[in-house]
Enzyme design. Structure first.
Site, PDB file in Angstrom:
ATOM      1  N   GLU A 211      18.215  -9.719  24.400  1.00  8.87           N
ATOM      2  CA  GLU A 211      18.083 -11.073  23.843  1.00  8.87           C
ATOM      3  C   GLU A 211      19.193 -11.361  22.842  1.00  8.87           C
ATOM      4  OE1 GLU A 211      13.254 -11.372  24.546  1.00  8.87           O
ATOM      5  OE2 GLU A 211      13.979 -10.910  22.544  1.00  8.87           O
TER       6      GLU A 211
ATOM      7  N   VAL B 140       0.853  -1.197   0.000  1.00  9.53           N
ATOM      8  CA  VAL B 140       0.000   0.000   0.000  1.00  9.53           C
ATOM      9  C   VAL B 140       0.888   1.246   0.000  1.00  9.53           C
ATOM     10  CG1 VAL B 140      -1.678   1.312   1.363  1.00  9.53           C
ATOM     11  CG2 VAL B 140      -1.942  -1.160   1.080  1.00  9.53           C
TER      12      VAL B 140
HETATM   13  C1  LIG Z   1      12.938  -8.042  17.086  1.00 13.25           C
HETATM   14  C2  LIG Z   1      11.613  -7.813  17.763  1.00 13.25           C
HETATM   15  C3  LIG Z   1      11.329  -8.469  18.941  1.00 13.25           C
HETATM   16  C4  LIG Z   1      10.109  -8.293  19.580  1.00 13.25           C
HETATM   17  N1  LIG Z   1       9.850  -8.962  20.738  1.00 13.25           N
HETATM   18  C5  LIG Z   1       8.636  -8.857  21.301  1.00 13.25           C
HETATM   19  C6  LIG Z   1       8.302  -9.629  22.448  1.00 13.25           C
HETATM   20  O1  LIG Z   1       9.127 -10.398  22.958  1.00 13.25           O
HETATM   21  N2  LIG Z   1       7.052  -9.512  22.977  1.00 13.25           N
HETATM   22  C7  LIG Z   1       6.119  -8.674  22.417  1.00 13.25           C
HETATM   23  O2  LIG Z   1       4.994  -8.619  22.887  1.00 13.25           O
HETATM   24  N3  LIG Z   1       6.406  -7.912  21.350  1.00 13.25           N
HETATM   25  C8  LIG Z   1       7.641  -7.985  20.773  1.00 13.25           C
HETATM   26  N4  LIG Z   1       7.933  -7.235  19.674  1.00 13.25           N
HETATM   27  C9  LIG Z   1       6.956  -6.245  19.194  1.00 13.25           C
HETATM   28  C10 LIG Z   1       5.833  -6.897  18.389  1.00 13.25           C
HETATM   29  O3  LIG Z   1       6.356  -7.777  17.438  1.00 13.25           O
HETATM   30  C11 LIG Z   1       5.018  -5.790  17.752  1.00 13.25           C
HETATM   31  O4  LIG Z   1       4.507  -4.968  18.762  1.00 13.25           O
HETATM   32  C12 LIG Z   1       3.883  -6.365  16.929  1.00 13.25           C
HETATM   33  O5  LIG Z   1       4.379  -7.119  15.865  1.00 13.25           O
HETATM   34  C13 LIG Z   1       3.008  -5.227  16.394  1.00 13.25           C
HETATM   35  O6  LIG Z   1       1.997  -5.787  15.620  1.00 13.25           O
HETATM   36  P1  LIG Z   1       1.388  -4.943  14.409  1.00 13.25           P
HETATM   37  O7  LIG Z   1       0.256  -5.750  13.880  1.00 13.25           O
HETATM   38  O8  LIG Z   1       1.141  -3.552  14.832  1.00 13.25           O
HETATM   39  O9  LIG Z   1       2.575  -4.861  13.335  1.00 13.25           O
HETATM   40  P2  LIG Z   1       3.448  -5.984  12.666  1.00 13.25           P
HETATM   41  O10 LIG Z   1       3.348  -7.269  13.385  1.00 13.25           O
HETATM   42  O11 LIG Z   1       4.781  -5.372  12.466  1.00 13.25           O
HETATM   43  O12 LIG Z   1       2.737  -6.200  11.254  1.00 13.25           O
HETATM   44  C14 LIG Z   1       2.687  -5.193  10.293  1.00 13.25           C
HETATM   45  C15 LIG Z   1       2.342  -5.840   8.964  1.00 13.25           C
HETATM   46  O13 LIG Z   1       2.067  -4.819   8.032  1.00 13.25           O
HETATM   47  C16 LIG Z   1       2.668  -5.119   6.794  1.00 13.25           C
HETATM   48  N5  LIG Z   1       2.885  -3.853   6.095  1.00 13.25           N
HETATM   49  C17 LIG Z   1       3.623  -2.803   6.534  1.00 13.25           C
HETATM   50  N6  LIG Z   1       3.583  -1.814   5.632  1.00 13.25           N
HETATM   51  C18 LIG Z   1       2.804  -2.251   4.612  1.00 13.25           C
HETATM   52  C19 LIG Z   1       2.397  -1.670   3.389  1.00 13.25           C
HETATM   53  N7  LIG Z   1       2.766  -0.438   3.022  1.00 13.25           N
HETATM   54  N8  LIG Z   1       1.609  -2.392   2.573  1.00 13.25           N
HETATM   55  C20 LIG Z   1       1.211  -3.650   2.910  1.00 13.25           C
HETATM   56  N9  LIG Z   1       1.581  -4.240   4.061  1.00 13.25           N
HETATM   57  C21 LIG Z   1       2.351  -3.541   4.903  1.00 13.25           C
HETATM   58  C22 LIG Z   1       3.944  -5.843   7.177  1.00 13.25           C
HETATM   59  O14 LIG Z   1       4.419  -6.644   6.110  1.00 13.25           O
HETATM   60  C23 LIG Z   1       3.492  -6.650   8.383  1.00 13.25           C
HETATM   61  O15 LIG Z   1       3.046  -7.929   8.017  1.00 13.25           O
HETATM   62  C24 LIG Z   1       9.148  -7.404  19.017  1.00 13.25           C
HETATM   63  C25 LIG Z   1       9.444  -6.739  17.819  1.00 13.25           C
HETATM   64  C26 LIG Z   1      10.658  -6.949  17.191  1.00 13.25           C
HETATM   65  C27 LIG Z   1      10.951  -6.236  15.889  1.00 13.25           C
END
Ligand SMILES: Cc1cc2nc3c(=O)[nH]c(=O)nc-3n(C[C@H](O)[C@H](O)[C@H](O)COP(=O)(O)OP(=O)(O)OC[C@H]3O[C@@H](n4cnc5c(N)ncnc54)[C@H](O)[C@@H]3O)c2cc1C
Length: 427
Positions: A182, A90
């Site tokens: 980690e 997007v």
């Molecule tokens: C290394 C790491 C370790 C973590 N460890 C923990 C933990 O131990 N415990 C915990 O609770 N949380 C942890 N987190 C945080 C947690 O992963 C996030 O808070 C969570 O993934 C947020 O969910 P979300 O749905 O907002 O985004 P995300 O899970 O990041 O998903 C976003 C999605 O949107 C898609 N997307 C983005 N932009 C576009 C676009 N322009 N067009 C189409 N698709 C798009 C991406 O491909 C992705 O699939 C960690 C994060 C990281 C990076």
């Protein structure tokens, strides 16, 4: 290609159309909640898989393979007949025409739009550091970090200059939050255990692993006793912890902290995140790191039909504090917005979103973790068992749960790390 408006099948025209951008924790939970509701859902993601980011550091340190922590989105929602998955990136949203604009000229109409596009790593205005200090957000980042770590040991093995060999065996991690802790613990274990006997010219156990944190403690969101415990356990693993040490420069030969310098070829970035640009797509008010400021029902002010959830949203808890960027917040918000939309199409009402915090976890290495349940603080091997069980439980898909459990059992008894593959091109 021209601007294609995807057609809606005639029989479905009367149903509301919900477009979800992002199949991370937030978007996926919203889609599952809307399964079989009287709406048509289009779930758009630029990747064809859902990624379990909390275990990315294990891929980066050769403990797990990428496929262990990812699952195809079509497979996850395949049984939800009213959910259509679309692979696409997007680029913007036409808020007046109610249309999501996708790279390549496609557009998708919506009645309700859920923005769940997560966050990316940020370098506090120093984007030029990125090539020297990769962050950890995607599978590609994890395999790149794994490549750099393993390659550093291989090059040290072949290096005859003692200064360059020392540089290769120094590794710096910037950022003392859960990801930095980690990573540091896992790299120390990789060097001290899994690689210990693999080389002839170097002793991997002599690797210097430095964890650099700008603030006064590690795991800043944890209570003081747990962050002190995490530091103590990391130091026992041989990690050098530098606190109150804001990084002032990163380049190909190392890291600078004020006047101090750490010579290293491997710097990893775990220090900052910024929200996706979704706020710019809809012209919404955002905070300093780009999170969309949302109402109590997670809708965007002025747009009752648009919702922002997870890492790309700034939601406030009952004490007026911003909710953290963690998976449970995104999941609960996805669930909530799914229910809210169901209620709206049926003419019902829902109460404002309220986050239930079940605890805060971080692992430090083999048999060590810290957990803040609020009412009790746990540390050591009991916390590690709970951490392991929770992560296996929350992984998506039976195959992933089984393979991760088996890989961990194997690693626990043998100290081995099976995914020690150097892939991708050399620097
Ligand atoms: C290394 C790491 C370790 C973590 N460890 C923990 C933990 O131990 N415990 C915990 O609770 N949380 C942890 N987190 C945080 C947690 O992963 C996030 O808070 C969570 O993934 C947020 O969910 P979300 O749905 O907002 O985004 P995300 O899970 O990041 O998903 C976003 C999605 O949107 C898609 N997307 C983005 N932009 C576009 C676009 N322009 N067009 C189409 N698709 C798009 C991406 O491909 C992705 O699939 C960690 C994060 C990281 C990076």
């Amino acid at each position: 290609m021209g601007n294609t408006i995807l057609a809606v099948p005639d029989s479905r025209k009367m149903r509301s159309h919900v477009v979800i951008v992002g199949a991370g924790f937030g978007g996926l939970w919203a889609a599952k909640t809307l399964a079989n509701a009287p709406v048509e859902v289009v779930l758009i993601d630029r990747q064809n898989y859902h990624l379990f980011q909390p275990l990315l550091y294990q891929v980066a340190t050769a403990g797990l393979s990428p496929a262990d922590i990812a699952a195809p989105i079509r497979g996850i929602v395949g049984m939800c007949r009213n959910v259509t998955v679309m692979l696409g990136s997007v680029e913007s949203v036409d808020v007046l025409a109610h249309r999501v604009l996708i790279k390549g000229g496609r557009s998708v109409p919506y009645d309700y739009l859920i923005l769940a596009t997560g966050a990316r790593h940020a370098y506090f205005g120093h984007d030029d550091w990125e090539p020297f200090a990769p962050g950890l957000k995607r599978i590609e980042d994890a395999t790149e970090i794994r490549r750099r770590i393993l390659l550093a040991f291989e090059e040290a093995e072949n290096e005859t200059d003692p200064d360059e060999r020392r540089r290769l065996m120094n590794m710096a991690i910037v950022g003392g939050g859960p990801t930095g802790v980690e990573l540091a613990g896992a790299i120390a274990e990789l060097a001290r255990r899994a690689l210990a006997k693999d080389f002839r010219n170097i002793d991997p156990r002599a690797a210097r692993i430095v964890l650099i944190e700008a603030g006064p403690s590690l795991l800043a969101t944890m209570p003081a006793d747990l962050s002190a415990d995490a530091q103590h356990r990391l130091e026992k693993l041989g990690v050098e912890v530098r606190l109150n040490a804001p990084v002032t420069a990163v380049d190909a030969a190392g890291v600078t902290i004020g006047t101090a310098r750490i010579e290293t070829r491997t710097v990893l970035w775990a220090a900052g995140v910024a929200a996706s640009p979704a706020g710019q797509w809809i012209g919404a008010e955002c905070d300093r790191v780009g999170r969309i400021k949302v109402n109590a029902d997670l809708s965007v002010p002025g747009h009752p039909e648009i919702f922002a959830i997870g890492d790309t949203a700034l939601a406030i808890d009952t004490r007026g504090k911003p909710l953290p960027g963690v998976a449970p917040v995104a999941k609960q918000q996805g669930l909530y917005v799914g229910k809210l939309i169901k209620a709206r199409v049926r003419g019902g009402k829902v109460v404002p979103f309220r986050y239930r915090d079940y605890g805060n976890l971080a692992t430090i290495g083999r048999k060590a973790a810290v957990i803040d349940f609020g009412w009790i603080h746990l540390r050591g091997s009991l916390a590690w068992v709970i951490w392991s069980v929770a992560h296996i439980f929350f992984l998506i898909g039976f195959r992933n749960r089984l393979t991760v459990a088996l890989d961990w059992l194997w690693a626990y008894f043998t100290f081995q790390r099976g995914a020690r593959l150097i892939t991708g091109s050399r620097l």
